[in-house]
Design a protein around this motif. Sequence first.
Motif, PDB file in Angstrom:
ATOM      1  N   ASP A   1       0.816  -1.211   0.000  1.00  0.00           N
ATOM      2  CA  ASP A   1       0.000   0.000   0.000  1.00  0.00           C
ATOM      3  C   ASP A   1       0.855   1.270   0.000  1.00  0.00           C
ATOM      4  OD1 ASP A   1      -1.874   1.991   0.305  1.00  0.00           O
ATOM      5  OD2 ASP A   1      -2.459   1.420   2.331  1.00  0.00           O
ATOM      6  N   ILE A   2       1.702   1.449   1.004  1.00  0.00           N
ATOM      7  CA  ILE A   2       2.361   2.736   1.227  1.00  0.00           C
ATOM      8  C   ILE A   2       3.703   2.863   0.528  1.00  0.00           C
ATOM      9  CG2 ILE A   2       3.653   2.126   3.320  1.00  0.00           C
ATOM     10  CD1 ILE A   2       1.618   5.366   2.745  1.00  0.00           C
ATOM     11  N   TYR A   3       4.350   1.758   0.166  1.00  0.00           N
ATOM     12  CA  TYR A   3       5.701   1.813  -0.399  1.00  0.00           C
ATOM     13  C   TYR A   3       5.700   2.618  -1.693  1.00  0.00           C
ATOM     14  CZ  TYR A   3      10.367  -0.060  -1.610  1.00  0.00           C
ATOM     15  OH  TYR A   3      11.698  -0.218  -1.914  1.00  0.00           O
ATOM     16  N   PHE A   4       6.630   3.534  -1.815  1.00  0.00           N
ATOM     17  CA  PHE A   4       6.652   4.442  -2.963  1.00  0.00           C
ATOM     18  C   PHE A   4       6.760   3.683  -4.280  1.00  0.00           C
ATOM     19  CE2 PHE A   4       8.641   7.752  -5.683  1.00  0.00           C
ATOM     20  CZ  PHE A   4       7.661   8.723  -5.549  1.00  0.00           C
ATOM     21  N   TRP A   5       7.501   2.578  -4.270  1.00  0.00           N
ATOM     22  CA  TRP A   5       7.692   1.772  -5.478  1.00  0.00           C
ATOM     23  C   TRP A   5       6.931   0.450  -5.373  1.00  0.00           C
ATOM     24  CZ3 TRP A   5      12.295   3.723  -2.986  1.00  0.00           C
ATOM     25  CH2 TRP A   5      12.815   4.885  -3.587  1.00  0.00           C
ATOM     26  N   TYR A   6       5.692   0.501  -4.879  1.00  0.00           N
ATOM     27  CA  TYR A   6       4.939  -0.739  -4.637  1.00  0.00           C
ATOM     28  C   TYR A   6       4.732  -1.545  -5.920  1.00  0.00           C
ATOM     29  CZ  TYR A   6       0.554   1.003  -6.644  1.00  0.00           C
ATOM     30  OH  TYR A   6      -0.414   1.460  -7.508  1.00  0.00           O
ATOM     31  N   THR A   7       4.683  -0.862  -7.058  1.00  0.00           N
ATOM     32  CA  THR A   7       4.466  -1.589  -8.323  1.00  0.00           C
ATOM     33  C   THR A   7       5.664  -2.440  -8.704  1.00  0.00           C
ATOM     34  OG1 THR A   7       5.287   0.306  -9.603  1.00  0.00           O
ATOM     35  CG2 THR A   7       2.897   0.175  -9.220  1.00  0.00           C
ATOM     36  N   GLU A   8       6.806  -2.208  -8.072  1.00  0.00           N
ATOM     37  CA  GLU A   8       8.024  -2.962  -8.380  1.00  0.00           C
ATOM     38  C   GLU A   8       8.262  -4.124  -7.415  1.00  0.00           C
ATOM     39  OE1 GLU A   8       9.608  -2.232 -11.072  1.00  0.00           O
ATOM     40  OE2 GLU A   8       8.487  -0.381 -11.477  1.00  0.00           O
ATOM     41  N   LEU A   9       7.365  -4.322  -6.450  1.00  0.00           N
ATOM     42  CA  LEU A   9       7.566  -5.397  -5.474  1.00  0.00           C
ATOM     43  C   LEU A   9       7.459  -6.766  -6.144  1.00  0.00           C
ATOM     44  CD1 LEU A   9       5.427  -4.020  -2.504  1.00  0.00           C
ATOM     45  CD2 LEU A   9       7.926  -4.194  -2.593  1.00  0.00           C
ATOM     46  N   PRO A  10       8.419  -7.652  -5.906  1.00  0.00           N
ATOM     47  CA  PRO A  10       8.345  -8.997  -6.481  1.00  0.00           C
ATOM     48  C   PRO A  10       7.341  -9.865  -5.725  1.00  0.00           C
ATOM     49  CG  PRO A  10      10.266  -8.835  -5.087  1.00  0.00           C
ATOM     50  CD  PRO A  10       9.658  -7.454  -5.119  1.00  0.00           C
ATOM     51  N   ALA A  11       6.932 -10.940  -6.346  1.00  0.00           N
ATOM     52  CA  ALA A  11       5.996 -11.872  -5.707  1.00  0.00           C
ATOM     53  C   ALA A  11       6.790 -12.841  -4.846  1.00  0.00           C
ATOM     54  CB  ALA A  11       5.198 -12.622  -6.767  1.00  0.00           C
ATOM     55  N   ALA A  12       7.090 -12.432  -3.628  1.00  0.00           N
ATOM     56  CA  ALA A  12       7.858 -13.265  -2.696  1.00  0.00           C
ATOM     57  C   ALA A  12       6.925 -13.779  -1.600  1.00  0.00           C
ATOM     58  CB  ALA A  12       8.999 -12.470  -2.084  1.00  0.00           C
ATOM     59  N   ASN A  13       7.049 -15.048  -1.254  1.00  0.00           N
ATOM     60  CA  ASN A  13       6.197 -15.679  -0.249  1.00  0.00           C
ATOM     61  C   ASN A  13       6.684 -15.307   1.150  1.00  0.00           C
ATOM     62  OD1 ASN A  13       4.621 -17.258   1.371  1.00  0.00           O
ATOM     63  ND2 ASN A  13       5.250 -19.220   0.465  1.00  0.00           N
ATOM     64  N   PRO A  14       5.895 -14.571   1.934  1.00  0.00           N
ATOM     65  CA  PRO A  14       6.344 -14.186   3.279  1.00  0.00           C
ATOM     66  C   PRO A  14       6.693 -15.380   4.157  1.00  0.00           C
ATOM     67  CG  PRO A  14       4.418 -12.913   2.639  1.00  0.00           C
ATOM     68  CD  PRO A  14       4.584 -13.985   1.602  1.00  0.00           C
ATOM     69  N   ALA A  15       6.084 -16.531   3.909  1.00  0.00           N
ATOM     70  CA  ALA A  15       6.365 -17.709   4.721  1.00  0.00           C
ATOM     71  C   ALA A  15       7.757 -18.273   4.467  1.00  0.00           C
ATOM     72  CB  ALA A  15       5.311 -18.785   4.457  1.00  0.00           C
ATOM     73  N   SER A  16       8.417 -17.813   3.431  1.00  0.00           N
ATOM     74  CA  SER A  16       9.742 -18.326   3.085  1.00  0.00           C
ATOM     75  C   SER A  16      10.872 -17.612   3.814  1.00  0.00           C
ATOM     76  CB  SER A  16       9.972 -18.206   1.575  1.00  0.00           C
ATOM     77  OG  SER A  16       8.992 -18.934   0.856  1.00  0.00           O
ATOM     78  N   PHE A  17      10.543 -16.629   4.662  1.00  0.00           N
ATOM     79  CA  PHE A  17      11.583 -15.828   5.305  1.00  0.00           C
ATOM     80  C   PHE A  17      11.501 -15.965   6.822  1.00  0.00           C
ATOM     81  CE2 PHE A  17      10.640 -14.045   1.192  1.00  0.00           C
ATOM     82  CZ  PHE A  17      11.907 -13.841   0.651  1.00  0.00           C
ATOM     83  N   ASP A  18      12.667 -15.978   7.452  1.00  0.00           N
ATOM     84  CA  ASP A  18      12.751 -16.187   8.896  1.00  0.00           C
ATOM     85  C   ASP A  18      12.409 -14.951   9.713  1.00  0.00           C
ATOM     86  OD1 ASP A  18      13.543 -18.820   8.499  1.00  0.00           O
ATOM     87  OD2 ASP A  18      15.688 -18.305   8.501  1.00  0.00           O
ATOM     88  N   SER A  19      12.410 -13.777   9.085  1.00  0.00           N
ATOM     89  CA  SER A  19      12.184 -12.534   9.822  1.00  0.00           C
ATOM     90  C   SER A  19      11.643 -11.479   8.879  1.00  0.00           C
ATOM     91  CB  SER A  19      13.497 -12.039  10.448  1.00  0.00           C
ATOM     92  OG  SER A  19      14.400 -11.616   9.429  1.00  0.00           O
ATOM     93  N   PRO A  20      10.994 -10.446   9.428  1.00  0.00           N
ATOM     94  CA  PRO A  20      10.524  -9.357   8.569  1.00  0.00           C
ATOM     95  C   PRO A  20      11.682  -8.593   7.938  1.00  0.00           C
ATOM     96  CG  PRO A  20      10.195  -8.810  10.884  1.00  0.00           C
ATOM     97  CD  PRO A  20      10.584 -10.251  10.829  1.00  0.00           C
ATOM     98  N   GLU A  21      12.823  -8.533   8.632  1.00  0.00           N
ATOM     99  CA  GLU A  21      13.995  -7.869   8.064  1.00  0.00           C
ATOM    100  C   GLU A  21      14.459  -8.587   6.800  1.00  0.00           C
ATOM    101  OE1 GLU A  21      14.034  -6.941  12.479  1.00  0.00           O
ATOM    102  OE2 GLU A  21      13.649  -8.708  11.242  1.00  0.00           O
TER     103      GLU A  21
END
Length: 426
Positions: A43-63
Amino acid sequence: MARTVACVAALLFTFAPPAFAQWPITSCTALGKNLFVRDALSDIYFWYTELPAANPASFDSPEAYLDAVRYRPLDTTFSYITSRAANDAFFDDSAYVGFGFSTELAGRELRILQVFPDSPASDAGLHRGARIISVDGRSVDELIGDGSLDSAFGAAQEGVESAIEFVLRNGERHSARLAKRPVTIPTVSLTRVYEADGRRVGYIFFRNFVRPSNDALDAAFAQLTESGIDDLVLDMRYNGGGLVNVARHLASLIGGVRTRGQVFAQYVHNDRNIRRNQVLRFEETASGPGLERLIVITTRASASASELVINALRPFIPVVIVGDRTYGKPVGQYQIDFCDKMLAPVAFTLRNANGEGDYFDGLAPDCVAADDAERELGDAAEASLHEAIAFAATGTCTARAPGLQRRVDVRRAPRATGWQSIVNAY
């Protein structure tokens, strides 16, 4: 901490962060945090249209998730996640946990640029111009060679220790064991007046845009106004930025009567958040010494709010840059709390009254000068300050760089994430 100057990117926050209730956090598990970051960025990210389709469950942390999806052509370190406690300590008290010194990597040397008072570094006898030659028994040259200088001084946690060897400017060699503890950075550490061919030149060394800065700036400007200065040299050579409201206050003190009520900055968001676009104006009440121009000292570590002050004032008074090209961060973030963390995604760009911005390559110097670590800050013979005073006296640079594209061959020892990139120090 020796990768490239790109990691010196600073932070810039809006003066009045809006509420973001539209992204409820469902749980404070790793997945819950990752999902929150995904929803906020979409929603808020300035370049939101450039965000890749990454699965949040695949990462150990929000960082880790944020680092994987950020828009790397421009956002290598601008967006970040940090602990709420560390973030609040810095912006509320100008404090961080560390040793209390900032550095630059010049060739194969790690040089001290600034030592903060009442810090482990000052207790050990470190000062500007000293060279660190080894950390925990490993030479700086070796640490540079295997790429481990970034992590050589350990985490920003109280009690973390490092044994260092260093050489002072006079050639004396020393060793010390430092333990990290809370360190306070003076926001305004120097306020002086110099005489230059009949002109009184005021000088302020300004280190960061945090909440205590306003009172410190008010005191400094009151002192300089009483002194009857003709010019001001604003030294922001290590200032990585901070709060927009502090930048507006500083710029209003400088601009005085001629900028009151004028456009300071225009916020521009992505197409999903046009409703958040707004115009921020210079303060009506600020009064200063009535300057006809501003002389600013910058380096590649001058970023974000430091650049904003320069860009915002340019439509109204001449701003002369002395030193090196600035970092290049014309975008800002909102602070969004979740669980025990704080997300700061790039959410807007800032333009001045003339619609000028987008200086991702930094702001070029008018008078090129070195950051002379062989002399103390505030020494009138120090290369950048000497050039600034000379310009105040003559209105010309002593030397110009063709095309003004030169970059000093120095890599700031960077802090890669969060408010640490404003601190720009160990």
